[in-house]
Design a protein around this motif. Structure first.
Motif, PDB file in Angstrom:
ATOM      1  N   ILE A 149       0.836  -1.204   0.000  1.00 52.70           N
ATOM      2  CA  ILE A 149       0.000   0.000   0.000  1.00 52.70           C
ATOM      3  C   ILE A 149       0.867   1.248   0.000  1.00 52.70           C
ATOM      4  O   ILE A 149       0.602   2.194  -0.757  1.00 52.70           O
ATOM      5  N   ALA A 150       1.922   1.255   0.809  1.00 57.94           N
ATOM      6  CA  ALA A 150       2.818   2.415   0.863  1.00 57.94           C
ATOM      7  C   ALA A 150       3.506   2.638  -0.478  1.00 57.94           C
ATOM      8  O   ALA A 150       3.634   3.778  -0.944  1.00 57.94           O
ATOM      9  N   ALA A 188       6.086  10.308  -5.595  1.00 59.59           N
ATOM     10  CA  ALA A 188       7.197  10.380  -4.648  1.00 59.59           C
ATOM     11  C   ALA A 188       7.887   9.029  -4.469  1.00 59.59           C
ATOM     12  O   ALA A 188       8.577   8.803  -3.481  1.00 59.59           O
ATOM     13  N   LEU A 189       7.717   8.129  -5.429  1.00 59.09           N
ATOM     14  CA  LEU A 189       8.320   6.802  -5.334  1.00 59.09           C
ATOM     15  C   LEU A 189       9.706   6.827  -5.972  1.00 59.09           C
ATOM     16  O   LEU A 189       9.846   7.050  -7.173  1.00 59.09           O
ATOM     17  N   PRO A 190      10.760   6.605  -5.163  1.00 59.85           N
ATOM     18  CA  PRO A 190      12.113   6.583  -5.728  1.00 59.85           C
ATOM     19  C   PRO A 190      12.250   5.508  -6.806  1.00 59.85           C
ATOM     20  O   PRO A 190      11.680   4.412  -6.676  1.00 59.85           O
ATOM     21  N   GLU A 203      -7.898  -1.616  -4.227  1.00 59.00           N
ATOM     22  CA  GLU A 203      -8.050  -3.069  -4.040  1.00 59.00           C
ATOM     23  C   GLU A 203      -7.215  -3.550  -2.858  1.00 59.00           C
ATOM     24  O   GLU A 203      -7.697  -4.308  -2.015  1.00 59.00           O
ATOM     25  N   TRP A 204      -5.956  -3.089  -2.762  1.00 58.61           N
ATOM     26  CA  TRP A 204      -5.070  -3.553  -1.702  1.00 58.61           C
ATOM     27  C   TRP A 204      -5.439  -2.982  -0.339  1.00 58.61           C
ATOM     28  O   TRP A 204      -5.183  -3.607   0.687  1.00 58.61           O
ATOM     29  N   GLN A 205      -6.055  -1.808  -0.317  1.00 56.13           N
ATOM     30  CA  GLN A 205      -6.474  -1.251   0.968  1.00 56.13           C
ATOM     31  C   GLN A 205      -7.658  -2.017   1.554  1.00 56.13           C
ATOM     32  O   GLN A 205      -7.885  -1.970   2.750  1.00 56.13           O
TER      33      GLN A 205
END
Length: 123
Positions: free
Chosen positions: A41-42, A51-53, A114-116
């Motif tokens: 999820i993160a 903000a995903l490296p 979906e994942w949450q």
């Protein structure tokens, strides 16, 4: 003569045993990772926010998942998004982050939703 033969065979056996143990101990193993639902999820949340490296995204796409079919299915879906949904890279605080196009963000939002709401995982 017989003693020398037995000593030679014993030394050969010990050498073979040592080589076998060395091989077993130092053989290269393919790393695999375990990701929790919260980590997935993160990752999706950071991807949507831009903000995903890049290194985290690449590591997730390239990792080997052996023990969780749901995480592997998510990784495969993200591979498809990576092929058509990545706009490029941008820098945040000197770190290269993945930027997704509108279609990619939309697909990531669906996966995040979906994942949450997965019930077979504990958060």
């Amino acid at each position: 003569m017989l003693v020398q033969l037995l000593v030679s065979i014993g030394c050969l056996f010990l050498l073979l045993l040592a080589l076998t143990l060395f091989f077993i101990r130092h053989q290269s193993k393919v790393p695999y990772y375990r990701m929790t639902q919260a980590q997935c999820i993160a990752l999706l949340d950071k991807a949507i926010k831009g903000a995903l490296p890049e290194h985290e995204w690449s590591a997730f796409l390239g990792m080997s998942v052996r023990d969780d079919g749901a995480v592997d299915a998510l990784r495969e879906q993200c591979l498809l998004i990576d092929e058509s949904g990545v706009k490029g890279l941008h820098s945040i605080n000197g770190q290269s982050c993945v930027l997704f196009n509108r279609n990619g963000v939309s697909q990531l939002e669906k996966l995040l939703d979906e994942w949450q709401h997965k019930s077979n995982y504990l958060i």
